[in-house]
Design a protein around this motif. Structure first.
Motif, short mmCIF file in Angstrom:
data_model
loop_
_atom_site.label_atom_id
_atom_site.label_comp_id
_atom_site.label_asym_id
_atom_site.label_seq_id
_atom_site.Cartn_x
_atom_site.Cartn_y
_atom_site.Cartn_z
N ALA A 185 46.17 56.89 45.35
CA ALA A 185 46.88 56.13 44.37
C ALA A 185 46.11 55.04 43.88
N ALA A 186 45.34 54.27 44.81
CA ALA A 186 44.38 53.01 44.28
C ALA A 186 43.41 53.54 43.46
N VAL A 187 42.94 54.54 43.81
CA VAL A 187 41.44 55.09 42.90
C VAL A 187 42.21 55.58 41.35
N GLY A 188 43.32 56.43 41.64
CA GLY A 188 43.99 56.82 40.32
C GLY A 188 44.39 55.67 39.55
N TRP A 189 44.91 54.44 40.02
CA TRP A 189 45.06 53.55 39.11
C TRP A 189 44.11 52.93 38.50
N ALA A 190 42.94 52.69 39.25
CA ALA A 190 41.76 52.04 38.99
C ALA A 190 41.15 52.89 37.80
N VAL A 191 41.22 54.33 37.68
CA VAL A 191 40.70 55.02 36.64
C VAL A 191 41.45 55.10 35.67
N VAL A 192 42.95 54.96 35.50
CA VAL A 192 43.88 54.87 34.39
C VAL A 192 43.45 53.45 33.89
N SER A 223 39.85 40.01 48.96
CA SER A 223 40.06 40.48 47.69
C SER A 223 40.92 39.50 47.03
N LEU A 224 41.05 38.45 47.30
CA LEU A 224 41.70 37.19 46.55
C LEU A 224 41.08 37.17 45.14
N PRO A 225 39.62 36.98 45.09
CA PRO A 225 38.99 36.67 44.02
C PRO A 225 39.30 37.76 42.93
N LEU A 226 39.55 39.22 43.40
CA LEU A 226 39.86 40.18 42.42
C LEU A 226 41.32 39.85 41.68
N ALA A 227 42.20 39.18 42.72
CA ALA A 227 43.53 38.90 41.94
C ALA A 227 43.25 38.07 40.63
N LEU A 228 42.13 37.18 40.45
CA LEU A 228 41.96 36.28 39.28
C LEU A 228 41.35 37.25 38.09
N GLY A 250 44.96 46.48 41.23
CA GLY A 250 46.42 45.97 41.35
C GLY A 250 47.19 46.80 42.30
N VAL A 251 47.09 47.99 42.37
CA VAL A 251 47.64 48.92 43.39
C VAL A 251 46.84 48.65 44.69
N ALA A 252 45.58 48.44 44.85
CA ALA A 252 44.79 48.32 45.89
C ALA A 252 45.36 46.88 46.80
N LEU A 253 45.73 46.02 45.72
CA LEU A 253 46.02 44.65 46.15
C LEU A 253 47.28 44.84 46.74
N LEU A 254 48.14 45.26 46.14
CA LEU A 254 49.75 45.62 46.88
C LEU A 254 49.60 46.21 48.25
N ILE A 255 48.70 47.39 48.24
CA ILE A 255 48.70 47.79 49.58
C ILE A 255 48.28 47.10 50.75
N ALA A 288 49.09 32.95 47.77
CA ALA A 288 47.83 32.65 47.29
C ALA A 288 47.66 33.70 46.20
N HIS A 289 48.06 35.08 46.40
CA HIS A 289 47.93 35.88 45.08
C HIS A 289 48.67 35.61 43.96
N LEU A 290 49.92 34.99 44.26
CA LEU A 290 50.84 34.73 43.16
C LEU A 290 50.38 33.50 42.39
#
Length: 429
Positions: A40-47, A97-102, A108-113, A133-135
């Motif tokens: 699911a995370a890879v699929g969202w990253a590709v999309v 992974s917090l810097p990725l939220a910036l 996005g899906v990987a961060l939620l997981i 912190a992510h918010l």
């Protein structure tokens, strides 16, 4: 002995929900769930990557510098690969992974997981801190990757909705797992307590059987000793008397062996009655006291009986069995310690008044008398009962039996110089 069973899921192990670095083997279910999360995370990253290459910026999810899209894809794929270790280091992975939220959209899906894993395996304050912190990274993300098709408040609302849903779902699953762990621990504790109760019940039953064995065998063996002593002190007895005494000895020995075999059979049986074995004989009650008296009289013991019980058959079985054993113990002690004397047996009582059992015999001449424990000193070497060894536990067993029945027991030398054994047993109205 039973070995500890391995839980179906690793999180059912005690402390698995709170241990920071607990190493547990991943089950097939965990492999399946982790594979779904990774895909699911890879699929969202590709999309997200494909959408960033859209020719129409208005249709893209987020806009930004072109080089940021390549960095976003690379960082998203790295985070997707790190999902395989999220169970072991959930908080560390969330912080890394917090810097990725910036700036990242594809992660996005990987961060939620990752945040869901933190909520599932760590206490609420830690999970709430990670979500906060992510918010807080949302405003910076919107500045680096603005969304032209949506307003600021709408984006913040959707972000709050997704993060809140993930947090609530993780808390629910964690609470459910803790409940399952608690119920399983209670089940194990209840099973252990049940096994303990079974062990205690078996021990109490074996103690009861040992007490019955003492009462029965002491009576039988004392009769054997009495008749054997009679043959020893009467070598000039007629053949008829010798044959009669020998027959009594043989019958008493057979009865003692039968009783011993039954007791040993019960002790050997782990559960119930063995297949093909004879059922346990009915335990004697007050109705069987006359048979006990006749056996003692046949052995040469002079017994005087006074019975003031209206109907022996109405006595409750437990009370009657205790009364029978008390009379049996009294006659056995009299044969051991005061041979040749007259034994007085008195039974009296009724419904509501209780049942009184009293055995009285003269104190042995020239001895210290019968001890409080029922062993006492043997009387003079008159008769065949002298010198019979005692275990010293006869009256102890009687006292225990009377105490369990809720009655009272008295024994010792009375004012007339006799040994008196008296018990009162409750007889409900």
């Amino acid at each position: 002995m039973t070995s500890a069973a391995v839980p179906e899921h690793p999180w059912l192990l005690p402390g698995a929900l709170t241990a920071p670095t607990a190493r547990v083997r991943r089950t097939p279910r965990d492999w399946f769930v982790d594979s779904l999360c990774f895909l699911a995370a890879v699929g969202w990253a590709v999309v997200a990557w494909g959408d960033s290459l859209s020719a129409e910026p208005a249709l893209a999810l987020n806009v930004g510098p072109s080089w940021l899209n390549e960095v976003d894809l690379l960082a998203s794929l790295v985070l997707c690969g790190a999902l395989w270790v999220r169970r072991r280091w959930p908080v560390g992975l969330a912080l890394a992974s917090l810097p990725l939220a910036l700036f990242s959209v594809g992660s996005g899906v990987a961060l939620l997981i990752v945040l869901f894993t933190v909520t599932l395996h760590r206490p609420f304050p830690v999970a709430a801190g990670m979500f906060g912190a992510h918010l807080l990274a949302t405003p910076i993300h919107l500045r680096l990757r603005p969304e032209p098709a949506m307003s600021l408040w709408l984006i913040v609302g959707w972000t709050l909705l997704f993060l809140g849903a993930v947090l609530a779902w993780g808390m629910f699953v964690r609470a459910r797992r803790q409940l399952v762990v608690s119920l399983r621990e209670r089940a194990h504790r209840a099973e252990a307590e049940q096994q303990l109760r079974v062990t205690q019940a078996r021990q109490l039953e074996r103690t009861r059987i040992a007490r019955e064995m003492h009462d029965v065998l002491a009576h039988r063996i004392s009769l054997l000793s009495l008749h054997a002593g009679a043959l020893e002190f009467r070598p000039d007895a007629s053949p008829q008397e010798v044959a009669r005494a020998s027959g009594v000895i043989r019958d008493s020995a057979h009865a003692a062996l039968r009783d011993l075999r039954e007791v040993i059979g019960v002790l050997r049986a782990e559960t119930g009655v063995a297949e093909g074995a004879e059922p346990e004989r009915p335990q004697p009650t007050l109705v069987d006291v006359p048979t006990l008296i006749r056996e003692s009289r046949a052995a040469g013991v002079r017994v005087s009986v006074v019975e003031e019980v209206a109907d022996r058959a109405e006595v409750p079985p437990a009370v009657g069995r205790s009364a029978y054993r008390i009379v049996q113990e009294g006659l056995t002690n009299a044969r051991k310690h005061a041979p040749g004397t007259v034994v007085d047996v008195r039974l009296a009582g009724g419904r509501g008044a209780g049942l009184t059992v009293e055995i009285r015999n003269p104190w042995p001449v020239g001895t210290a008398g019968q001890g409080a424990a029922g062993q006492g000193a043997a009387g003079p070497a008159a008769g065949s009962g002298a010198g019979i060894p005692g275990a010293g536990t006869g009256l102890v067993g009687v006292a225990e039996r009377v105490g369990l029945a809720g009655g009272r027991l008295e024994h010792g030398r009375d004012a007339a110089g006799h040994f008196r054994l008296a018990a009162w047993l409750p007889w409900p109205a």
